[in-house]
Write an enzyme that holds these catalytic residues in place. Structure first.
Site, PDB file in Angstrom:
ATOM      1  N   ASN A 177       0.798  -1.233   0.000  1.00  0.00           N
ATOM      2  CA  ASN A 177       0.000   0.000   0.000  1.00  0.00           C
ATOM      3  C   ASN A 177       0.831   1.284   0.000  1.00  0.00           C
ATOM      4  OD1 ASN A 177       0.759  -0.670   2.642  1.00  0.00           O
ATOM      5  ND2 ASN A 177      -1.007   0.358   3.541  1.00  0.00           N
ATOM      6  N   LYS A 200      12.496  -7.342   1.106  1.00  0.00           N
ATOM      7  CA  LYS A 200      11.572  -8.172   0.357  1.00  0.00           C
ATOM      8  C   LYS A 200      10.299  -7.355   0.162  1.00  0.00           C
ATOM      9  CE  LYS A 200       8.314 -10.422   0.739  1.00  0.00           C
ATOM     10  NZ  LYS A 200       6.948 -10.181   0.114  1.00  0.00           N
ATOM     11  N   ALA A 202       6.548  -6.171  -1.473  1.00  0.00           N
ATOM     12  CA  ALA A 202       5.313  -6.905  -1.769  1.00  0.00           C
ATOM     13  C   ALA A 202       5.319  -7.366  -3.216  1.00  0.00           C
ATOM     14  CB  ALA A 202       4.101  -6.027  -1.499  1.00  0.00           C
ATOM     15  N   SER A 255      -0.097  -7.674   7.559  1.00  0.00           N
ATOM     16  CA  SER A 255      -1.248  -8.145   8.330  1.00  0.00           C
ATOM     17  C   SER A 255      -0.818  -8.829   9.619  1.00  0.00           C
ATOM     18  CB  SER A 255      -2.079  -9.120   7.498  1.00  0.00           C
ATOM     19  OG  SER A 255      -1.400 -10.351   7.342  1.00  0.00           O
ATOM     20  N   GLU A 276       4.807  -4.047  12.497  1.00  0.00           N
ATOM     21  CA  GLU A 276       3.780  -3.021  12.322  1.00  0.00           C
ATOM     22  C   GLU A 276       2.640  -3.715  11.604  1.00  0.00           C
ATOM     23  OE1 GLU A 276       1.273  -0.827  10.958  1.00  0.00           O
ATOM     24  OE2 GLU A 276       2.698  -0.038   9.508  1.00  0.00           O
ATOM     25  N   CYS A 310      -3.078   1.339   6.993  1.00  0.00           N
ATOM     26  CA  CYS A 310      -3.297   0.725   8.301  1.00  0.00           C
ATOM     27  C   CYS A 310      -3.790   1.745   9.318  1.00  0.00           C
ATOM     28  CB  CYS A 310      -2.025   0.045   8.793  1.00  0.00           C
ATOM     29  SG  CYS A 310      -0.589   1.142   8.830  1.00  0.00           S
ATOM     30  N   GLU A 407     -10.522  -4.897   9.424  1.00  0.00           N
ATOM     31  CA  GLU A 407      -9.915  -3.775   8.710  1.00  0.00           C
ATOM     32  C   GLU A 407     -10.383  -3.815   7.262  1.00  0.00           C
ATOM     33  OE1 GLU A 407      -5.447  -1.814   8.579  1.00  0.00           O
ATOM     34  OE2 GLU A 407      -5.652  -3.983   8.653  1.00  0.00           O
TER      35      GLU A 407
END
Length: 503
Positions: A177, A200, A202, A255, A276, A310, A407
């Site tokens: 995101n 690494k 996404a 997540s 996080e 988030c 969420e």
């Protein structure tokens, strides 16, 4: 360690991507793996298609790392570790400052790249690039301020000397995101502390991370200090890196479910871990709040990055006296937003990341409606290409709706009325998450009291934006461990060493 600012010219990427409209940008975006000072295609020979969320079409492909590639990146990080740790803090700071300036100098095409692979609107993408750059400027300043302590032992027998040393090779795992900011929020403090790292990114949005990697090389980051491995098999690659005893730090944003898995992997070698994780942010509006200010804050807290954040406000708890006016104005403001491809200069609400994101939003909205919520705006997926969901407002959402428990990660505002402040606090804290919360009230004393009572790592009081590189970012409960940003984020990449000494 001698800083080789010419290292970026040693090997150019074999496979690259030209950002449409910016063919004459500083360089074409590499699409391979960054291992040491080389852009390599990976040992498996496979590629990962990168989609444009606005159309569903393929933008390009990137190298697909295997476990062997992950180990090669670890070897490169190990080879550079001692030299980078020994590099004087001022020398590290100079390089970090160069990284800041290089990202700022490339803001326009980096924003376009983010809009293409992530789908977010250009204003959000541009804001992310500038935010990402700030982490290098902040940690350039913090790199020279890793101070230790000296005290006399209470019994008087010796001195207590404490110094902070680099924790070691760090595995950094980032989400889709905020593909630039989440990478720099980890890379910058790691480098400032004297650590080498493996990033690494996404699987959905690796291009931005690869572009940042090339910028860092050209800014003078030595070979092996930052390595980047894209992979369609993150479980195997990350597990192999974490189960190698050379790895000493894990920093993950994503997540809560994946965070739990990674913590189990990190446990085998007792690796220091920063997490996080997920959020479910409440947005409290009291009767005495400035309505216009609360609406403006709600638009930022909810619609930044189209709700795919988030820290996004997920649950709006509005006191009964101001509730009807708040809902009406929120519908008006969200209804005025233009939805479209992120690269469209007029777009204010871009595409969601993929079809799975749309499916989740649809499921949560349908559940809320079935349980009595009133759709005041949107609430239905539009027809056509791309992964779009309109700005939506659901009023009178039932407390047993899944929308208030999970969420949503999308442009949907769930609004719930409350009578008493105690009710709002109870509902706000009734979640396993504890990342960010928002409070609007003109009573500063009451607002600060609420901020202390809310079980969240961050509280924005009469503000719709909580993130700042100079502030400690992180949550409590199931929202994570540790903090990013501020001096706290630097210490996450250090170990405190105590030396007992007499003189």
């Amino acid at each position: 360690m001698t800083i080789n600012t010419a290292s970026a010219t040693v090997q150019k990427a074999a496979n690259t991507y030209l950002v449409p409209g910016f063919e004459k940008a500083s360089f074409p975006v590499p699409t391979d793996l960054l291992v040491g000072d080389a852009w390599v295609p990976g040992s498996g020979g496979k590629r990962i298609d990168i989609l444009d969320p606005a159309t569903g079409g393929v933008l390009t492909s990137v190298a697909d790392a295997t476990v062997a590639d992950g180990m090669a990146a670890l070897d490169a990080a190990e080879a550079a570790a001692a030299g980078w740790a020994a590099t004087p803090p001022r020398a590290r700071a100079v390089i970090l400052q160069r990284c800041f300036q290089a990202i700022v100098d490339n803001v326009d095409w980096l924003a376009q790249l983010i809009a293409l692979e992530n789908g977010k609107a250009l204003p959000d993408a541009r804001g992310e690039v500038l935010y990402a750059a700030e982490f290098f400027r902040w940690y350039a300043e913090e790199a020279v301020r890793i101070n230790g302590d000296l005290s006399i032992a209470p019994a008087g027998g010796n001195r207590i000397m404490v110094q902070y040393q680099p924790i070691g090779i760090s595995l950094l795992i980032t989400p889709w995101n905020f593909p630039a900011a989440m990478a720099t929020r980890k890379i910058a403090p790691a480098l400032a502390a004297g650590c080498t790292c493996i990033l690494k990114p996404a699987e959905e949005t690796p291009l931005t991370a690869l572009a940042v990697g090339e910028i860092l090389r050209q800014a003078g980051v030595p070979a092996g200090v930052v390595n980047i491995v894209n992979t369609s098999d993150p479980a195997s690659v990350c597990s192999a890196i974490l189960r190698d005893r050379r790895t000493r730090k894990l920093s993950f944003t994503g997540s809560t479910e994946v965070g739990r898995i990674l913590l189990r992997e990190a446990s085998y070698n007792v690796i220091n871990s920063s997490m996080e994780l997920g959020g479910n942010a409440p947005f409290l509006v009291l009767d005495d709040a400035d309505l216009d200010a609360a609406i403006d804050g709600a638009m930022i807290a909810k619609m930044r990055n189209a709700g795919e954040a988030c820290t996004a406000a997920n649950r709006f708890y509005v006191q009964e006296g101001i509730y009807p006016a708040f809902v009406e104005k929120l519908v008006e403001k969200m209804g005025a937003l233009k939805m479209g491809a992120g690269t469209d200069a007029a777009s204010q609400c871009g595409a969601m990341i993929n079809r799975a994101a749309i499916d989740k939003i649809e499921t949560l909205v349908n559940d809320a409606v079935a349980k009595g919520a009133s759709v005041r705006l949107g609430g239905k997926t539009p027809e056509g290409a791309g992964f779009f969901y309109p700005p939506s407002v659901l009023a009178d959402v039932s407390l047993d709706a899944d929308l208030l428990r999970e969420e949503i990660f999308g442009p949907v505002a769930a609004v719930v009325p409350f009578a008493h402040v105690e009710d709002a606090v109870r509902m706000a804290n009734d979640t396993e998450y504890g990342l960010a919360a928002y409070v609007y009230t003109e009573n500063m004393k009451l607002g600060l009291q609420l901020a202390e009572r809310l079980e969240y790592g961050m509280v924005a009081l009469n503000r719709g934006l909580v993130s700042d590189p100079a502030a400690p970012f992180g949550g409590v409960k199931q929202s994570g461990l540790g903090r990013e940003g501020a001096h706290h984020g630097l210490l996450e990449f250090t170990e405190a060493k105590y030396i007992a000494v007499n003189w």
